[in-house]
Design an enzyme around this catalytic site. Structure first.
Site, PDB file in Angstrom:
ATOM      1  N   TYR A  13       0.838  -1.202   0.000  1.00 57.36           N
ATOM      2  CA  TYR A  13       0.000   0.000   0.000  1.00 57.36           C
ATOM      3  C   TYR A  13       0.874   1.254   0.000  1.00 57.36           C
ATOM      4  O   TYR A  13       2.037   1.225   0.403  1.00 57.36           O
ATOM      5  CB  TYR A  13      -0.955   0.025   1.201  1.00 57.36           C
ATOM      6  CG  TYR A  13      -0.301   0.275   2.551  1.00 57.36           C
ATOM      7  CD1 TYR A  13      -0.212   1.571   3.080  1.00 57.36           C
ATOM      8  CD2 TYR A  13       0.205  -0.775   3.317  1.00 57.36           C
ATOM      9  CE1 TYR A  13       0.363   1.806   4.318  1.00 57.36           C
ATOM     10  CE2 TYR A  13       0.768  -0.555   4.553  1.00 57.36           C
ATOM     11  CZ  TYR A  13       0.846   0.739   5.059  1.00 57.36           C
ATOM     12  OH  TYR A  13       1.423   0.968   6.284  1.00 57.36           O
ATOM     13  N   CYS A  14       0.289   2.346  -0.477  1.00 61.63           N
ATOM     14  CA  CYS A  14       0.919   3.665  -0.385  1.00 61.63           C
ATOM     15  C   CYS A  14      -0.130   4.628   0.163  1.00 61.63           C
ATOM     16  O   CYS A  14      -0.974   4.217   0.966  1.00 61.63           O
ATOM     17  CB  CYS A  14       1.495   4.111  -1.731  1.00 61.63           C
ATOM     18  SG  CYS A  14       0.314   4.179  -3.104  1.00 61.63           S
ATOM     19  N   TRP A  15      -0.086   5.888  -0.221  1.00 64.07           N
ATOM     20  CA  TRP A  15      -1.010   6.857   0.368  1.00 64.07           C
ATOM     21  C   TRP A  15      -2.465   6.587  -0.022  1.00 64.07           C
ATOM     22  O   TRP A  15      -3.348   6.496   0.827  1.00 64.07           O
ATOM     23  CB  TRP A  15      -0.596   8.270  -0.037  1.00 64.07           C
ATOM     24  CG  TRP A  15      -1.616   9.336   0.302  1.00 64.07           C
ATOM     25  CD1 TRP A  15      -2.256  10.156  -0.568  1.00 64.07           C
ATOM     26  CD2 TRP A  15      -2.107   9.686   1.594  1.00 64.07           C
ATOM     27  NE1 TRP A  15      -3.124  10.999   0.096  1.00 64.07           N
ATOM     28  CE2 TRP A  15      -3.053  10.731   1.431  1.00 64.07           C
ATOM     29  CE3 TRP A  15      -1.854   9.208   2.881  1.00 64.07           C
ATOM     30  CZ2 TRP A  15      -3.738  11.308   2.498  1.00 64.07           C
ATOM     31  CZ3 TRP A  15      -2.544   9.777   3.950  1.00 64.07           C
ATOM     32  CH2 TRP A  15      -3.464  10.822   3.759  1.00 64.07           C
TER      33      TRP A  15
END
Length: 352
Positions: A93-95
């Site tokens: 995941y990222c932002w």
């Protein structure tokens, strides 16, 4: 999970590793519990890309960003992921579940791993934390543990947890003892977001049919704010008071706060914040004792003149059922006695 569709929060336990592809600064602020940080952009690279995106052009930002991402992914493949087996299943995941995590997932899949992307990224997880706090906190069967400063309430909570009880350790999550002198040496408090993540994660594991023990904290623990829904729920919950003798409390404080003597100047500075409440003469005496290492005299007067009067005033005001509280008397706060108090509290909760 072979369909390789964006994954929801409820599915994260199905993966071998949770990989946070955001920058180290973002990860330090808050992250999914158990995640490892494998940034595809460093703090400096992310800032640089953002500046170019705004001041030059999105194309130039993406071109340079792709170069940075490729180099960092190569490093992670070489180092962090080098020993992962062929059947490894990472969740990335990222932002917001966009380019950063998407780039990593693409390369991990090319290797042959069943990598997947968290739908909504950290932003989605943050929404899940807020929703969990709002929905679960009002349903908790809270039992609030109170007691004057030095009553070993936190240690009693730890003993309750060791005996199998459900416990919310707000001071533990906040890395602070919740008083003027509560800062832990060498330990930074977490961000507000990470505090809430820890709290929501703990609550999510609870059996809502069983009691949950919590210390009667104020709305602030150091610089951390306790969610108002929890504060309000605590104030309406049944209260159990550890009523320890002044002698036992002083002995406990001298053990539990012994580290304060290691930095007398800092201790004296913190005591200076009490001048408006206690007056220059009293605080000046306390500061002298701090510098001289006379912690017994200092703590005894802090209890008698500052903490105890405030405690008596605040409890009846803050807890609706204070008058009906159960009180456990003790003149001993040794580890053995703390364990006995915890067992007694658990039994009373079962019989209630």
């Amino acid at each position: 999970m072979s369909h390789r569709q964006p994954v929801r929060i409820s599915d994260i336990t199905k993966f071998d590793t949770i990989v946070d592809a955001r920058s180290p600064a973002e990860f330090a602020l808050d992250h999914i519990p158990g995640a490892i940080n494998c940034p595809v952009l460093s703090n400096e690279e992310r800032a640089q890309i953002g500046t170019i995106y705004k001041q030059v052009s999105p194309f130039e930002a993406k071109r340079l960003g792709a170069a940075y991402v490729s180099a960092n992914l190569a490093r992670h493949l070489h180092d962090t992921f080098h020993d992962r087996p062929a059947n490894w299943k990472p969740l990335v995941y990222c932002w917001r579940g966009g380019l950063r995590s998407g780039s990593m997932v693409t390369w991990l899949r090319l290797v042959g791993w069943d990598a997947q992307q968290l739908a909504g990224g950290y932003k989605g997880f943050r929404g899940h934390v807020i929703e969990r706090l709002e929905s679960l906190v009002p349903r908790l069967r809270l039992q609030v543990l109170c007691g004057a400063t030095g009553s070993a309430k936190t240690r009693v909570l730890h003993a309750l947890a060791a005996q199998g009880a459900q416990v919310i350790d707000l001071e533990g999550y906040a890395s602070h003892k919740g008083s003027l002198l509560g800062h832990l040496p060498g330990v930074e408090q977490p961000s507000q977001k990470h505090f809430e993540t820890l709290l929501a994660t703990q609550i999510g594991h609870f059996d809502l049919e069983r009691p949950v023990f919590i210390e009667g904290e104020s709305a602030k623990i150091g610089r951390i704010s306790v969610p108002m829904a929890l504060v309000e729920h605590m104030r309406q919950a049944p209260v159990i008071e550890v009523k320890a003798s002044a002698e036992a409390r002083l002995a406990y404080l001298l053990r539990d706060y012994a580290y304060l003597g290691a930095d007398a100047d800092l201790l004296a500075t913190k005591l200076g914040y009490l001048k408006e409440l206690q007056g220059k003469e009293v605080v000046g005496r306390w500061q002298d004792w701090a510098v001289q290492g006379q912690l017994a005299s200092l703590f005894a007067e802090l209890m008698a003149l500052h903490y105890d009067p405030h405690y008596e005033r605040s409890q009846a005001r803050n807890f609706a059922h204070w008058a009906a509280r159960q009180s456990l008397q003790t003149d001993d706060l040794s580890d053995l006695r703390i364990g006995e108090l915890a067992a007694q509290i658990r039994q009373q909760a079962i019989e209630a």
